[in-house]
Design an enzyme around this catalytic site. Sequence first.
Site, PDB file in Angstrom:
ATOM      1  N   CYS A 150       0.159   3.740   2.748  1.00 53.41           N
ATOM      2  CA  CYS A 150       0.619   3.182   4.036  1.00 53.41           C
ATOM      3  C   CYS A 150       2.111   3.438   4.218  1.00 53.41           C
ATOM      4  O   CYS A 150       2.559   3.795   5.314  1.00 53.41           O
ATOM      5  CB  CYS A 150       0.359   1.673   4.092  1.00 53.41           C
ATOM      6  SG  CYS A 150      -1.364   1.189   3.998  1.00 53.41           S
ATOM      7  N   CYS A 154       0.832  -1.208   0.000  1.00 50.70           N
ATOM      8  CA  CYS A 154       0.000   0.000   0.000  1.00 50.70           C
ATOM      9  C   CYS A 154       0.868   1.260   0.000  1.00 50.70           C
ATOM     10  O   CYS A 154       1.546   1.546   0.989  1.00 50.70           O
ATOM     11  CB  CYS A 154      -0.917  -0.055   1.231  1.00 50.70           C
ATOM     12  SG  CYS A 154      -1.751   1.478   1.647  1.00 50.70           S
TER      13      CYS A 154
END
Length: 124
Positions: free
Chosen positions: A33, A30
């Site tokens: 993230c 991600c």
Amino acid sequence: MAAINITGEDFNKTVRGEGITLVDFWASWCGPCMRFKPVFEKAAEANPDITFAKVDTEAEQGLASALGISSIPTLMVFRDDVLVYREAGALPASALNSLIEQVRGLDMAEVKAKIAAEETEEAK
């Protein structure tokens, strides 16, 4: 203090009880993230009185599913055993610092009284 990695087994004992706990739900694939990771780590170092925990949603799919995590990163904030914030999306450092100060400033007696009143109203 650095952020700690937690599992489904650790989750309840990490977020229950007195104090503030921030939980970052993330995955290595991600992009947002990975951009949020250093922001979260820096906040952890700057606030040693707060628990900063990370949950790898790939390794802990059961926990993520049980908590209804459908977008990552998702940040959950607990204070004194109460979920006080839950939002998907990476926060910039200024927003995370502001959130931490707002959580510190909460009157938890008032928050718990409001929750109890809502639960009483729902039970009617």
